[in-house]
Design an enzyme around this catalytic site. Structure first.
Site, PDB file in Angstrom:
ATOM      1  N   THR A 183      21.737 -16.540 122.579  1.00 25.79           N
ATOM      2  CA  THR A 183      20.308 -16.865 122.490  1.00 25.79           C
ATOM      3  C   THR A 183      20.106 -17.940 121.434  1.00 25.79           C
ATOM      4  O   THR A 183      20.421 -17.738 120.261  1.00 25.79           O
ATOM      5  CB  THR A 183      19.508 -15.592 122.153  1.00 25.79           C
ATOM      6  OG1 THR A 183      19.766 -14.646 123.189  1.00 25.79           O
ATOM      7  CG2 THR A 183      18.016 -15.876 122.086  1.00 25.79           C
ATOM      8  N   TYR A 232      23.384 -12.831 119.121  1.00 23.79           N
ATOM      9  CA  TYR A 232      22.697 -13.611 118.103  1.00 23.79           C
ATOM     10  C   TYR A 232      23.781 -14.086 117.165  1.00 23.79           C
ATOM     11  O   TYR A 232      24.465 -13.273 116.539  1.00 23.79           O
ATOM     12  CB  TYR A 232      21.680 -12.742 117.343  1.00 23.79           C
ATOM     13  CG  TYR A 232      20.350 -12.593 118.041  1.00 23.79           C
ATOM     14  CD1 TYR A 232      19.700 -13.694 118.570  1.00 23.79           C
ATOM     15  CD2 TYR A 232      19.735 -11.355 118.145  1.00 23.79           C
ATOM     16  CE1 TYR A 232      18.468 -13.559 119.198  1.00 23.79           C
ATOM     17  CE2 TYR A 232      18.507 -11.204 118.777  1.00 23.79           C
ATOM     18  CZ  TYR A 232      17.889 -12.319 119.297  1.00 23.79           C
ATOM     19  OH  TYR A 232      16.677 -12.198 119.911  1.00 23.79           O
ATOM     20  N   HIS A 247      11.519 -16.755 125.430  1.00 22.34           N
ATOM     21  CA  HIS A 247      11.602 -15.486 124.718  1.00 22.34           C
ATOM     22  C   HIS A 247      10.320 -14.660 124.919  1.00 22.34           C
ATOM     23  O   HIS A 247       9.863 -13.966 124.009  1.00 22.34           O
ATOM     24  CB  HIS A 247      11.832 -15.749 123.223  1.00 22.34           C
ATOM     25  CG  HIS A 247      12.682 -14.717 122.544  1.00 22.34           C
ATOM     26  ND1 HIS A 247      14.009 -14.903 122.274  1.00 22.34           N
ATOM     27  CD2 HIS A 247      12.388 -13.479 122.075  1.00 22.34           C
ATOM     28  CE1 HIS A 247      14.488 -13.831 121.640  1.00 22.34           C
ATOM     29  NE2 HIS A 247      13.528 -12.950 121.508  1.00 22.34           N
ATOM     30  N   SER A 286      21.626  -6.195 123.998  1.00 19.20           N
ATOM     31  CA  SER A 286      21.230  -7.059 122.897  1.00 19.20           C
ATOM     32  C   SER A 286      22.153  -6.881 121.699  1.00 19.20           C
ATOM     33  O   SER A 286      22.657  -5.780 121.451  1.00 19.20           O
ATOM     34  CB  SER A 286      19.791  -6.717 122.479  1.00 19.20           C
ATOM     35  OG  SER A 286      19.491  -7.301 121.232  1.00 19.20           O
ATOM     36  N   LYS A 306      20.666 -19.075 126.356  1.00 22.72           N
ATOM     37  CA  LYS A 306      19.317 -18.566 126.656  1.00 22.72           C
ATOM     38  C   LYS A 306      18.305 -19.213 125.709  1.00 22.72           C
ATOM     39  O   LYS A 306      18.555 -19.313 124.504  1.00 22.72           O
ATOM     40  CB  LYS A 306      19.316 -17.041 126.462  1.00 22.72           C
ATOM     41  CG  LYS A 306      17.961 -16.376 126.635  1.00 22.72           C
ATOM     42  CD  LYS A 306      18.141 -14.862 126.697  1.00 22.72           C
ATOM     43  CE  LYS A 306      16.839 -14.115 126.865  1.00 22.72           C
ATOM     44  NZ  LYS A 306      16.095 -13.926 125.628  1.00 22.72           N
TER      45      LYS A 306
HETATM   46  C1  FNR Z   1      13.024  -9.538 123.452  1.00 22.81           C
HETATM   47  N1  FNR Z   1      13.845 -10.606 123.807  1.00 22.81           N
HETATM   48  C2  FNR Z   1      15.116 -10.687 123.275  1.00 22.81           C
HETATM   49  N2  FNR Z   1      15.941 -11.700 123.649  1.00 22.81           N
HETATM   50  C3  FNR Z   1      17.216 -11.768 123.181  1.00 22.81           C
HETATM   51  O1  FNR Z   1      17.938 -12.682 123.539  1.00 22.81           O
HETATM   52  N3  FNR Z   1      17.658 -10.808 122.305  1.00 22.81           N
HETATM   53  C4  FNR Z   1      16.899  -9.776 121.876  1.00 22.81           C
HETATM   54  O2  FNR Z   1      17.333  -8.929 121.104  1.00 22.81           O
HETATM   55  C5  FNR Z   1      15.557  -9.719 122.344  1.00 22.81           C
HETATM   56  N4  FNR Z   1      14.712  -8.729 121.933  1.00 22.81           N
HETATM   57  C6  FNR Z   1      13.467  -8.596 122.498  1.00 22.81           C
HETATM   58  C7  FNR Z   1      12.648  -7.526 122.131  1.00 22.81           C
HETATM   59  C8  FNR Z   1      11.413  -7.351 122.750  1.00 22.81           C
HETATM   60  C9  FNR Z   1      10.566  -6.178 122.374  1.00 22.81           C
HETATM   61  C10 FNR Z   1      10.987  -8.279 123.733  1.00 22.81           C
HETATM   62  C11 FNR Z   1       9.673  -8.097 124.459  1.00 22.81           C
HETATM   63  C12 FNR Z   1      11.778  -9.361 124.070  1.00 22.81           C
HETATM   64  C13 FNR Z   1      13.423 -11.595 124.828  1.00 22.81           C
HETATM   65  C14 FNR Z   1      13.798 -11.108 126.216  1.00 22.81           C
HETATM   66  O3  FNR Z   1      15.189 -11.115 126.411  1.00 22.81           O
HETATM   67  C15 FNR Z   1      13.166 -11.973 127.314  1.00 22.81           C
HETATM   68  O4  FNR Z   1      13.456 -13.326 127.074  1.00 22.81           O
HETATM   69  C16 FNR Z   1      11.661 -11.798 127.409  1.00 22.81           C
HETATM   70  O5  FNR Z   1      11.277 -10.462 127.171  1.00 22.81           O
HETATM   71  C17 FNR Z   1      11.195 -12.226 128.789  1.00 22.81           C
HETATM   72  O6  FNR Z   1       9.806 -12.222 128.872  1.00 22.81           O
HETATM   73  P1  FNR Z   1       8.950 -11.012 129.520  1.00 22.81           P
HETATM   74  O7  FNR Z   1       9.635 -10.599 130.821  1.00 22.81           O
HETATM   75  O8  FNR Z   1       8.932  -9.915 128.504  1.00 22.81           O
HETATM   76  O9  FNR Z   1       7.635 -11.651 129.728  1.00 22.81           O
END
Ligand code: FNR
Length: 415
Positions: free
Chosen positions: A169, A143, A308, A119, A284
């Site tokens: 993203t 990001y 997300h 990330s 994404k």
């Molecule tokens: C995320 N997600 C996320 N996505 C991204 O593109 N950059 C990021 O920094 C983050 N940070 C993040 C933190 C936390 C705590 C969570 C739970 C999620 C989203 C992540 O990449 C993904 O899309 C989702 O977590 C998928 O859903 P599930 O598997 O958690 O249900």
């Protein structure tokens, strides 16, 4: 098979196999605020719930007597053969779950031969995470911050550190309305653990100081400072000289928050991103098939259908519900990946049967990390692989490539 047969011997796995038990165990091992941030979603968390419920629209229709003694789970993505159609989703602020954060998760992914997506808001600089991946493939999630020069610098660093693809993203140009975090006043604390890539970046450090008006600057809770400073001290020597004091940390967090939001981005900006790197770029956060087509036209190399994990728009459509329409719109021209709600082997099978090339796993691996660091993440990944392999065999398939709509029925219709 090893996980399955060890169960017969009465040995318990390192972390629970049952998704709900895994969640509960992780919750018990975490601070209240870490749990709120990780498990939480936007608003009333209806979309987070819908993501799970969407899998119930489909049932698997298994076939018998097809010699499934050998199974193939591998898929190809951008010239790489991946042993499983599963990648580790980009997760920011993993330092909330475990001190070794991204390093432990990346090591676990590498040990299982899986791709780790670092990330932008990792708790360790992307170069350190890349080293933890050793020879294993890694992708970098961007990001696109308010300053193009910071985004460009991140991409240059990612290329140098051996990242093989960029995930940009699009659904988080601003952070969603997350009441659990807002009510707890947690966000400033979280940012302190999610700025490693920024404070180690020459372009970020060269930015002019943020707003002079103190009321415009976010506060960093004093209680969180010792933990943040401890985390910063654990980073590689020499990388973060600028953050030698808590005051410097506070300033960096303020700079980060000031540059985080980028609501002015449009489709016209994507070609500029395309110019910034020669690596494959995946977008994404796509849900609408028309957006998928726009991404394709802008020269993007892959789509990730995602909401997300329900953390951005409460009441948004479930991610799985839009997968078939996006797959149809793209028509096989570039790979379509999927995330949001994957918890079991049969979830992976349903997403693949609906046309996803591979899936990203989010929260479950964070739970494994919280419970057992690298070993905990490995245990979660191994359980998912075993579940997927077993389910594939029991439904009469020898390969994930045999999965298509014909293995699914929709007893309740969709909607
Ligand atoms: C995320 N997600 C996320 N996505 C991204 O593109 N950059 C990021 O920094 C983050 N940070 C993040 C933190 C936390 C705590 C969570 C739970 C999620 C989203 C992540 O990449 C993904 O899309 C989702 O977590 C998928 O859903 P599930 O598997 O958690 O249900």
């Amino acid at each position: 098979a090893r996980i399955f047969t060890s169960g017969f011997g009465g040995r318990r796995p390192l972390v629970p196999c049952a998704p709900e038990a895994l969640e509960h165990a992780a919750q018990a091992s975490m601070t209240r605020r870490a749990w709120a941030y990780i498990a939480g979603g936007a608003g009333l968390e209806r979309t987070a719930a819908a993501n799970r419920a969407a899998f119930d629209h489909y049932r698997i229709l298994q076939r018998m007597l097809r010699d499934v003694s050998e199974r193939k789970l591998a898929v190809e993505l951008f010239g790489r053969i991946m042993p499983l159609p599963v990648l580790l989703a980009p997760i920011g602020v993993l330092g909330m779950a475990h001190r070794e954060a991204d390093l432990a998760a990346a090591r676990a992914a590498a040990a299982e031969g899986l791709t780790f997506i670092t990330s932008s808001q990792a708790s360790y600089p992307m170069e350190a995470v890349a080293s933890a991946c050793a020879g294993s493939p890694r992708w970098f999630q961007l990001y696109w911050s308010a300053r193009d020069e910071v985004a460009a610098s991140f991409l240059r660093r990612a290329e140098t550190a051996g990242y093989e693809a960029i995930v940009v993203t699009l659904d988080t140009t601003q952070l969603g309305w997350r009441p659990r975090d807002l009510d707890g006043g947690y966000l400033p604390f979280l940012h302190g653990r999610g700025i490693a890539n920024y404070v180690s970046d020459p372009a970020f450090c060269a930015l002019p100081p943020p707003a002079a008006d103190p009321s415009e600057r976010p506060a960093l809770g004093l209680r969180s400072l010792p933990a943040v400073v401890e985390l910063l001290r654990s980073w590689p020597q020499g990388m973060l000289r600028a953050l030698s004091s808590p005051t410097a940390v506070v300033q960096a967090v303020q700079q980060f928050v000031a540059g985080y939001s980028r609501p002015d981005l449009t489709w016209d900006d994507l070609p500029r991103l395309r110019q910034m790197t020669s690596l494959p770029i995946l977008v994404k956060g796509i849900l609408h098939p028309d957006d998928a087509c726009k991404a394709l036209e802008a020269g993007m190399d892959g789509i990730i259908v995602s909401n997300h994990g329900g953390r951005q728009v409460d009441g948004a459509v479930a991610s799985l519900d839009m997968l078939p329409a996006v797959v149809e719109a793209i028509g096989g021209r570039i790979p379509v990946l999927f995330d949001s709600g994957i918890r079991t082997g049969s979830d992976v099978i349903k997403a693949l049967a609906l046309g996803a090339r591979a899936v990203l796993l989010g929260r479950p691996y964070i739970y494994g990390l919280a419970l057992g660091g690298e070993a905990g993440v490995r245990a979660v990944l191994q359980a998912l692989a075993a579940d997927l392999d077993l389910t594939l065999a029991l439904m009469g398939c020898r390969s994930v490539h045999e999965l298509n709509r014909s293995v699914l029925v929709e007893p309740h219709g969709i909607g």
